[in-house]
Structure formats: structure tokens, C-alpha cells
Design a protein around this motif. Structure first.
Motif, PDB file in Angstrom:
ATOM      1  N   LYS A  27       0.842  -1.211   0.000  1.00  0.00           N
ATOM      2  CA  LYS A  27       0.000   0.000   0.000  1.00  0.00           C
ATOM      3  C   LYS A  27       0.872   1.254   0.000  1.00  0.00           C
ATOM      4  CE  LYS A  27      -4.051   2.005   2.340  1.00  0.00           C
ATOM      5  NZ  LYS A  27      -3.683   3.419   2.219  1.00  0.00           N
ATOM      6  N   ALA A  82      -4.171 -10.854  -2.045  1.00  0.00           N
ATOM      7  CA  ALA A  82      -5.129  -9.980  -2.750  1.00  0.00           C
ATOM      8  C   ALA A  82      -6.259  -9.567  -1.805  1.00  0.00           C
ATOM      9  CB  ALA A  82      -5.681 -10.687  -3.986  1.00  0.00           C
ATOM     10  N   ILE A  83      -6.744 -10.515  -1.010  1.00  0.00           N
ATOM     11  CA  ILE A  83      -7.813 -10.194  -0.045  1.00  0.00           C
ATOM     12  C   ILE A  83      -7.316  -9.166   0.975  1.00  0.00           C
ATOM     13  CG2 ILE A  83      -9.225 -11.117   1.848  1.00  0.00           C
ATOM     14  CD1 ILE A  83      -9.414 -13.761   0.260  1.00  0.00           C
ATOM     15  N   GLN A  86      -7.233  -5.776  -0.639  1.00  0.00           N
ATOM     16  CA  GLN A  86      -8.586  -5.223  -0.815  1.00  0.00           C
ATOM     17  C   GLN A  86      -9.128  -4.716   0.517  1.00  0.00           C
ATOM     18  OE1 GLN A  86     -10.621  -8.578  -2.547  1.00  0.00           O
ATOM     19  NE2 GLN A  86      -9.637  -8.341  -4.552  1.00  0.00           N
ATOM     20  N   GLU A  87      -8.812  -5.456   1.567  1.00  0.00           N
ATOM     21  CA  GLU A  87      -9.314  -5.114   2.900  1.00  0.00           C
ATOM     22  C   GLU A  87      -8.817  -3.738   3.364  1.00  0.00           C
ATOM     23  OE1 GLU A  87     -11.597  -6.673   4.369  1.00  0.00           O
ATOM     24  OE2 GLU A  87     -11.531  -5.721   6.343  1.00  0.00           O
ATOM     25  N   GLU A  91      -6.919  -1.768  -4.585  1.00  0.00           N
ATOM     26  CA  GLU A  91      -7.495  -2.638  -5.608  1.00  0.00           C
ATOM     27  C   GLU A  91      -6.452  -3.680  -6.012  1.00  0.00           C
ATOM     28  OE1 GLU A  91      -9.210  -0.391  -8.848  1.00  0.00           O
ATOM     29  OE2 GLU A  91      -9.453  -2.286  -9.940  1.00  0.00           O
ATOM     30  N   ARG A  93      -5.874  -8.006  -7.652  1.00  0.00           N
ATOM     31  CA  ARG A  93      -6.380  -9.335  -7.998  1.00  0.00           C
ATOM     32  C   ARG A  93      -5.223 -10.314  -8.120  1.00  0.00           C
ATOM     33  NH1 ARG A  93      -7.994 -11.724 -13.824  1.00  0.00           N
ATOM     34  NH2 ARG A  93      -6.879 -13.460 -12.906  1.00  0.00           N
ATOM     35  N   GLN A 129      -4.650  -1.116 -10.420  1.00  0.00           N
ATOM     36  CA  GLN A 129      -4.857  -2.418  -9.791  1.00  0.00           C
ATOM     37  C   GLN A 129      -3.516  -3.122  -9.549  1.00  0.00           C
ATOM     38  OE1 GLN A 129      -6.555  -6.066 -11.918  1.00  0.00           O
ATOM     39  NE2 GLN A 129      -8.331  -5.455 -10.718  1.00  0.00           N
TER      40      GLN A 129
END
Ligand code: ADP
Ligand code: ASP
Ligand code: MG
Length: 412
Positions: A27, A82-83, A86-87, A91, A93, A129
Motif C-alpha cells: 500500500k 489480494a484479499i 482489498q481489505e 485494488e 487481484r 490495480q
């Protein structure tokens, strides 16, 4: 803005907290405006367990089914990462090797990468992404999952960096760089700010697990800027003083040491083919079928005896031993040996440095140091920038520490 590949090894994704930590690091790079592709390994220990299951069911298992099994560890961590991203509002995948696709050759279990279709990843990265790629795996010409050999996620990362034309490839692991030897066994090992591609290549090929050999080869060929750094401490904000080790061209290193580092490998096995006829063609009769079976032979010595027979001793990767044995047994008629003796209690110790090209006496220092410690040398091999010896595995740590001191590598 930069495009970067961030690779996280097994200990860096060992549990959910570590995966959250990875997500936070990613991030930071995204927030700094960078396009990021992440490559993950399986959780620490998982691949070992998967390999052990295959071996337990059958030592000579089908390599395609082995790949089906061992590639699963990275599928899990790619999805989880990936989860986790997203959390925290990033973004992302996941991508399995076959989805990209990352195409390999047909050598299941130790496949080489042929091509990576990077366009869709680049397009999506451009839209913000994060691509989370399962390391270690691709798809073979038979359309089945293939894996890249142990430690292969490093190679996935470097190959991806080349395909995506990334500005850097950051390899996050559980040590904060490349050291003069494995810092886990020599407390006085020194961190190197920079290491030459060639030295890193040689160190990796003789057992320094910090980077897979093939990844260094690729980085050198594709001019990928690789740096090794810890996922456990320090910052990595763009522009900050990165604390890792950069793998660079030889001429970027100002103060060259004669010996850059010392590596050891316990993944060796020694095979002696006893009492083969001492005749022209005997080496070809032994090593031809082994090569045909995909067994990589490393060090070789031949002892001639008085009665016209000879003992051929060689080393190979431990995991290749069952295949090597079977191949030799199948070729008994054309080779004509009395027996095969194997020894797993061996380790290979290697001293590496580009300075050896211009300095004599490096090998002699090694032999003398080991002799002083009462360590017997079983096999020797050399290259332009490396000397390797095979010794009893019990003396591995003693040998590495003694050599580290003997070459003046100990930290003050
Ligand atoms: P990852 O799971 O992140 O890929 P690896 O276990 O494959 O991590 O590689 C990192 C390990 O490599 C370190 O924990 C260290 O014990 C070992 N290692 C061996 N030689 C060296 C060296 N010269 N410098 C740094 N680490 C080394
Ligand atoms: N998980 C694989 C292995 O342990 C690949 C890697 O970690 O690089 O070999
Ligand atoms: Mg590794």
C-alpha cells in the motif's frame, strides 16, 4: 512514479499477520504513486510439506503430478494477499501462472520460463490495480501446471520485472540483504551493500539460498535492477535510503575483495560407482544416461586402481539420487560396475570472488584452513571465480566459520 515488482518469500507470508504486513508495505508503494506487481511464495514450510507428501507416496513420482501438488502453496498466498490488499482499500487481484500466462518449457519440476504475456497486467496496473502473482509456477507446453524448481519465486519475480519493464525488482526476505555468508550460521557475516551479478550467480549456484540461481542469470541478461531486503524491518518508501543489497555490474563496485563470500550446500549426495573398467568411453557410458534422465551431475573424480578398474565418484542434488540410482542400475550391462555406494552425509563448501581471476593462492588458503581444523576434503572442483570442496556434513559450520575468518571477512 515507478513500476516495481515486489517479491515476498515464504517467511514474509508465513501467517495472516505477515500477509497483513505485506499488504501494508504494498500500500505504501501504491500510495507513493507507483504501479506494483507482487509475487508471493507459499507460506514458510508449506512447499516442503507438499514435496514430502509426493516423495512419501513414490520416490520416482510423475513430475507433472508433483507440479500439480507443489504449485498449490502459491495459489493460497496469492489469493490471501489480494484479499488483504482489498481489505485496506487497495485494488488488487491474484494471477496464477496459467492465467497470465507465464509459459515454461516441458521440464516439469524444474521448468524454465519461455515467455510472459504482460500486456493485461500492465493495462490493469495502469488503472491502479495491483497484480498479485503466484510465484514458482507457470504452464508447460502440455498445458499442465509447471513449477520452476525450489526457490523459483525469485525467478518468477525477475522474469516478471523484465516482462513488465519494471524499474526495480525488490526481493523481500527474512534477512536484510546478501551477506558474506549465511548470517544464520556465521554471526560475524557482513552485509554487502552491493554484489556483482557474477558473484551472486556463483554464490547462488553453490548454495546461497537467498536468490535462486536462475533469477540472477535472468537479471544479468535482462538488466533487471534487483535488490534484496528484509520484509521485517526498515522502511521502503520511494526515495528513502534503501537498506538492502543491490545486485550490480562488476564495475559499479569500487572496493573489490578477493573473496566476496562463502556458501555451503547440504543438498548434496555423493555417489561412487565402484570398479568400472578403466577404458575410453566409460565416463560417457555413466554420465550420458544420467544426463538423459535429467540428473545434473556436479563434481567428479576418478580413482584409477592397479587392476585396470576405476572408481568414479560424483556429486548430485539429493533429490535426484533415486533417479540416478535407477538409471545406473538400468545401465549396468553397458557400464559394468561392481557396486554403487551412496553417501548423503556430505556438504559442499565454496569460496567465491571475482578477485580470484587475478590473485593466486585462494584455493591454497582454503585447503590449509580446512587441514588445520582436521577436516578431510573428499572432492575438489574449481572455476574461474570459485573453489568448491566436498566434506563430511558434520563439519559444515566449522568449515564455513573458519574460512570466513581466514579470508578476512569477519565483521569487526
Ligand atoms: P525466502 O523464503 O524469502 O525466499 P530463503 O530462505 O529462500 O527466503 O532465503 C533467505 C535465506 O537465505 C536466509 O534466511 C539465509 O539463511 C539464507 N542465506 C544463505 N546464504 C546467504 C547469504 N550469503 N546472505 C544472506 N542470506 C543467505
Ligand atoms: N515455495 C517455493 C519453494 O519453497 C518457491 C519459493 O519459495 O521461491 O521452493
Ligand atoms: Mg527463496
Amino acid at each position: 512514479m515507478a513500476r516495481i515488482v515486489m517479491k515476498f518469500g515464504g517467511t514474509s507470508v508465513a501467517d495472516l499477520d505477515r500477509i497483513r504486513n505485506v499488504a501494508a508495505r504494498v500500500k505504501r508503494e501504491v500510495d507513493a504513486g507507483n504501479e506494483v506487481a507482487v509475487v508471493v511464495s507459499a507460506m514458510a514450510g508449506v512447499t516442503n510439506q507438499l514435496v514430502a507428501w509426493c516423495q512419501n507416496l513414490s520416490p520416482l513420482h510423475d513430475a507433472r503430478e508433483y507440479d500439480t501438488v507443489v504449485a498449490t502453496g502459491e495459489q493460497v498466498t496469492s489469493g490471501l494477499t489480494a484479499i488483504a490488499l482489498q481489505e485496506i482499500g487497495v485494488e488488487a487481484r491474484s494471477w496464477q501462472g496459467w492465467q497470465i500466462p507465464l509459459r515454461t518449457d516441458a521440464a516439469h519440476g524444474k521448468a524454465r520460463i519461455d515467455s510472459i504475456a504482460g500486456e493485461e497486467l500492465i493495462r490493469r496496473m495502469g488503472l491502479g490495480q495491483v497484480a498479485v502473482v503466484a510465484g514458482f509456477q507457470g504452464v508447460a507446453p502440455d498445458n499442465r501446471v509447471a513449477t520452476l524448481g525450489r526457490g523459483g519465486s525469485d525467478t518468477s519475480a525477475v522474469a516478471l520485472a523484465a516482462a513488465l519493464k519494471a524499474d526495480r525488482c525488490d526481493i523481500y526476505t527474512d534477512v536484510d540483504g546478501v551477506y558474506t555468508t549465511d548470517p544464520r550460521i556465521v554471526a560475524k557475516a557482513r552485509k554487502l551493500g552491493k554484489i556483482a551479478y557474477e558473484e551472486m550467480l556463483e554464490l547462488a549456484s553453490v548454495g546461497a539460498k537467498v536468490l535462486q540461481t536462475r533469477s540472477v542469470e535472468l537479471a544479468m541478461k535482462e538488466r533487471v535492477r534487483v535488490q534484496v531486503l528484509s520484509s521485517f524491518e526498515g522502511g521502503n518508501l520511494l526515495g528513502s535510503d534503501l537498506p538492502g543489497t543491490l545486485v550490480v555490474d562488476e564495475d559499479e563496485i569500487v572496493e573489490k575483495e578477493i573473496v566476496a563470500g562463502i556458501a555451503y550446500s547440504r543438498d548434496e549426495a555423493k555417489v561412487t560407482v565402484r570398479r568400472v573398467p578403466d577404458r575410453p568411453g566409460i565416463a560417457a557410458a555413466i554420465f550420458g544416461p544420467l544426463a538423459g534422465a535429467g540428473v545434473n551431475v556436479d563434481m567428479i573424480v576418478q580413482n584409477v586402481s592397479a587392476d585396470g578398474t576405476t572408481d568414479m565418484t560424483f556429486t548430485l542434488g539429493r533429490s535426484d539420487l533415486p533417479r540416478a540410482r535407477k538409471t545406473l542400475d538400468d545401465n549396468l550391462a553397458s557400464i559394468g560396475f561392481a557396486e554403487i555406494v551412496t553417501d548423503m552425509n556430505v556438504a559442499k563448501i565454496s569460496v567465491v570472488g571475482v578477485g580470484m581471476r587475478s590473485h593466486a593462492g585462494v584455493a591454497n588458503t582454503m585447503f590449509r584452513t580446512l587441514a588445520d581444523k582436521g577436516i578431510n576434503i573428499q572432492v575438489i572442483s574449481t572455476s574461474e571465480i570459485k573453489v568448491s570442496v566436498l566434506i563430511a556434513a558434520d563439519y559444515t559450520e566449522l568449515a564455513v566459520r573458519a574460512l570466513h575468518s581466514a579470508y578476512g571477512l569477519d565483521a569487526a
